[in-house]
Write a protein that holds these residues in place. Sequence first.
Motif, PDB file in Angstrom:
ATOM      1  N   LEU A   1      44.605  42.848  46.681  1.00  0.00           N
ATOM      2  CA  LEU A   1      43.968  42.776  45.374  1.00  0.00           C
ATOM      3  C   LEU A   1      45.011  42.865  44.257  1.00  0.00           C
ATOM      4  CD1 LEU A   1      41.357  42.622  43.737  1.00  0.00           C
ATOM      5  CD2 LEU A   1      41.197  45.119  43.896  1.00  0.00           C
ATOM      6  N   GLY A   2      46.097  43.587  44.530  1.00  0.00           N
ATOM      7  CA  GLY A   2      47.163  43.705  43.551  1.00  0.00           C
ATOM      8  C   GLY A   2      47.774  42.365  43.184  1.00  0.00           C
ATOM      9  N   VAL A   3      47.777  41.413  44.110  1.00  0.00           N
ATOM     10  CA  VAL A   3      48.284  40.072  43.810  1.00  0.00           C
ATOM     11  C   VAL A   3      47.477  39.461  42.665  1.00  0.00           C
ATOM     12  CG1 VAL A   3      48.604  37.739  44.697  1.00  0.00           C
ATOM     13  CG2 VAL A   3      49.097  39.707  46.171  1.00  0.00           C
ATOM     14  N   PHE A   4      46.150  39.595  42.745  1.00  0.00           N
ATOM     15  CA  PHE A   4      45.276  38.988  41.742  1.00  0.00           C
ATOM     16  C   PHE A   4      45.346  39.753  40.419  1.00  0.00           C
ATOM     17  CE2 PHE A   4      43.788  37.699  45.863  1.00  0.00           C
ATOM     18  CZ  PHE A   4      43.557  36.351  45.687  1.00  0.00           C
ATOM     19  N   ALA A   5      45.425  41.078  40.505  1.00  0.00           N
ATOM     20  CA  ALA A   5      45.551  41.866  39.281  1.00  0.00           C
ATOM     21  C   ALA A   5      46.836  41.516  38.547  1.00  0.00           C
ATOM     22  CB  ALA A   5      45.520  43.362  39.625  1.00  0.00           C
ATOM     23  N   ALA A   6      47.921  41.324  39.293  1.00  0.00           N
ATOM     24  CA  ALA A   6      49.196  40.952  38.674  1.00  0.00           C
ATOM     25  C   ALA A   6      49.135  39.538  38.100  1.00  0.00           C
ATOM     26  CB  ALA A   6      50.322  41.064  39.702  1.00  0.00           C
ATOM     27  N   ALA A   7      48.512  38.628  38.835  1.00  0.00           N
ATOM     28  CA  ALA A   7      48.403  37.244  38.356  1.00  0.00           C
ATOM     29  C   ALA A   7      47.597  37.178  37.060  1.00  0.00           C
ATOM     30  CB  ALA A   7      47.761  36.367  39.424  1.00  0.00           C
ATOM     31  N   ARG A   8      46.560  38.007  36.966  1.00  0.00           N
ATOM     32  CA  ARG A   8      45.726  37.995  35.761  1.00  0.00           C
ATOM     33  C   ARG A   8      46.511  38.383  34.515  1.00  0.00           C
ATOM     34  NH1 ARG A   8      41.221  40.128  39.305  1.00  0.00           N
ATOM     35  NH2 ARG A   8      41.772  42.268  38.773  1.00  0.00           N
TER      36      ARG A   8
END
Length: 287
Positions: A247-254
């Motif tokens: 989920l951290g991948v998506f939070a960082a991408a956002r």
Amino acid sequence: MIIVTGATGQLGRRIVERLLTLVPADRVGVSVRDPRKAQAFADRGVRVRQGSFTEPAGLAHAFEGASQVLVVSVDAMGEEAVRQHRAAIDAAVAAGARRVLYTSHMGASASSHFEACRDHAATEEALRTCGVPFTSLRNGFYASSAVRFLGPALDYGRIVLPADGPVSWTAPADLADAAAAVLADEGRFDGPTPPLTASSALTFDDIARIAAQVTGRPVTRATAPDDDFLTDMAGHGVPAEVAEQLLGVFAAARTGEFAAVDPTLAGLLGREPLAMDAVLREHLSGT
């Protein structure tokens, strides 16, 4: 001698293969956990020695005579990953290496939303204080990770993932070629490189469109709330810690952590990096 660690892994093996087109085999050594898996390199004249980041004492032999050591980051996160990287860096310095190189990440930052990028930042800090020149290869996010996230959508035509942002998805093969070029031209970069990225940053909306073009079938993108994503991961047997890391991948991408696009990789390759449609075609041809 140029020493490459992790040379039986996907990235490390590609780096050595490319490096052997640039320098003589007797100038290349590999440090691997199981030398039997590197027999093909030994047959070509590469020095193969056993070495493991979890057994620092053995790295002295693996790194003996090194002029440069490339530390390929481990497939782990958290304190254990940083501890292993530090052990490899210390061993390279003790072996007399003139330069230590490391496969980092474009998003390396102590404040990143993605744990792996915080680990890379901690490793880069160890490099800054190691006492010899270093090069940190700030690799773009592996395009192969995007393909794994795409997963069932290639069969069912629907991507269901958390909200994301643009990511410079970059082919590992290109990053391997770039690493070999930097190793063959010692000192080309001091400290962290610019982001080594593909020529565009894509969201999963973009990837859905590209997947539809490549497959000739409809592919749609749906957004899953973060909590639903975690629940779905748990339902598939994914440990909670791993699901939070993903989920951290998506939070960082956002927040735009992986959105940078830079021409440095193209300059190292002497051509445009592989685009996502080429990566998807290669994946589909191998399935």
